[in-house]
Write an enzyme that holds these catalytic residues in place. Sequence first.
Site, PDB file in Angstrom:
ATOM      1  N   GLY A  46      28.390  -9.755   4.003  1.00 29.43           N
ATOM      2  CA  GLY A  46      28.353  -8.590   3.130  1.00 29.43           C
ATOM      3  C   GLY A  46      27.238  -7.620   3.437  1.00 29.43           C
ATOM      4  N   GLU A  73      29.658  -3.116   6.311  1.00 25.42           N
ATOM      5  CA  GLU A  73      30.998  -2.786   5.841  1.00 25.42           C
ATOM      6  C   GLU A  73      32.032  -3.086   6.920  1.00 25.42           C
ATOM      7  OE1 GLU A  73      31.578  -1.795   2.800  1.00 25.42           O
ATOM      8  OE2 GLU A  73      29.482  -1.497   2.194  1.00 25.42           O
ATOM      9  N   LYS A 126      18.290   8.221   4.317  1.00 21.16           N
ATOM     10  CA  LYS A 126      17.063   7.736   3.677  1.00 21.16           C
ATOM     11  C   LYS A 126      15.835   8.478   4.200  1.00 21.16           C
ATOM     12  CE  LYS A 126      19.105   3.154   3.022  1.00 21.16           C
ATOM     13  NZ  LYS A 126      19.181   1.759   3.515  1.00 21.16           N
TER      14      LYS A 126
END
Length: 404
Positions: free
Chosen positions: A178, A181, A196
């Site tokens: 996880g 993606e 970011k």
Amino acid sequence: MSKKLTIGLFGFGVVGQGLHDIIRTKNLNIEIKKIAIKNPEKSRTLPAELFTTDRNEILNDPEINTVVELINDTEAAFEIVSRALSTGKNVVSASKKMVALHLQELLDLQRQHGTSLLYEAAVCGSIPIIRNLEEYYDNELLHSISGIFNGSSNYILSKGFLEGLDYDAALKQAQDLGFAETDPTMDVGGYDAKFKLIIAAAHAYGVIIKPEEVLNIGIQTLSAYDLQYAREKGIKIKLVPVAKELDDKRVALFVLPKFVTETEFLYNVEYEYNGVTVQAAFADQQFFFGKGAGGHPTGSAVLSDIAALRYDYAYEYKKAHAQNELKFTNNIELNVYLRYEDEFLVHDLGFIHIYERYYSGDFKYVIGKINLQNLITHQQRISDNKAFVAFADQLTGVSLASAY
């Protein structure tokens, strides 16, 4: 005295559930009144009456004074956040792409309506870098901010370097856990780190930069040859975003793989962890380390922002509001390693100086100094050629620090 926050929560995925878990353990005068979700058929651990598929139930509720936005749809997130800010609700968001794409609009909305948008969780998960840039470094001259801003790509690089996995196998593991993606482009292509970086640069330097102006080259073309080269030289490969003040008028931003030496803080940041290095004029070099993803680490950053809103905290954007003459530029020279197949690519990239060239069977690389703008101009060719680019402060024992 703190005020009570009545929250409307958008999204109940990993971070939303993590946030709820943490809030249940605290006594902070916070109530989650309603949670907006996309899939009403999905089994939930909370009472059904707490959930809704109608965003207006939250946005039009006068009792809800705080919106927490934790969804994956960028444009839907912007609509939710902008409506909330416009109607007097404060907002906490973890959507780095949404904030980076719409930063100027979001600043204008906050100023126009006297509301507050906080987004610590959007940048490096549990690491409180935005609040530190806002408060601790608000009057500090910052030479640079760099680091590991994406845990998925760092996990893949750690698996390759430390465990000998090839890129595809490491990516599959990251996806199974996880961390990445199904379509990993946002992470491994450096887009996530770029969003970011743009947010961090707004607080560090007061510059609002459009994402399409900033170069991001990722790790998709990483090969066993590149890892072999790094091991032989005693260095590691990390995907590193950089914001660097060149002088009192220019600041440069880019995201590229970097060869990191064992003397650098980032050398020991492995797997899904993030690290941020701030180089300041007076405070010198400081390092922040922590988990960059996961329900509870990111949820803790969201809760920190929520808790701050109880005392009417808002970002002041001091450097953005100051008479700031800093302008964004891509006119910066970097020292790069280029592993390639096409000789014409090396020629067309226009190396200012070549320090070293190597040919052996299928493995060819060149080390030299190049202008960042040339990488931007030929970015698609680099990708099509499956070439791998990394920058560094030092390569093969030649001191190249002056160019970075």
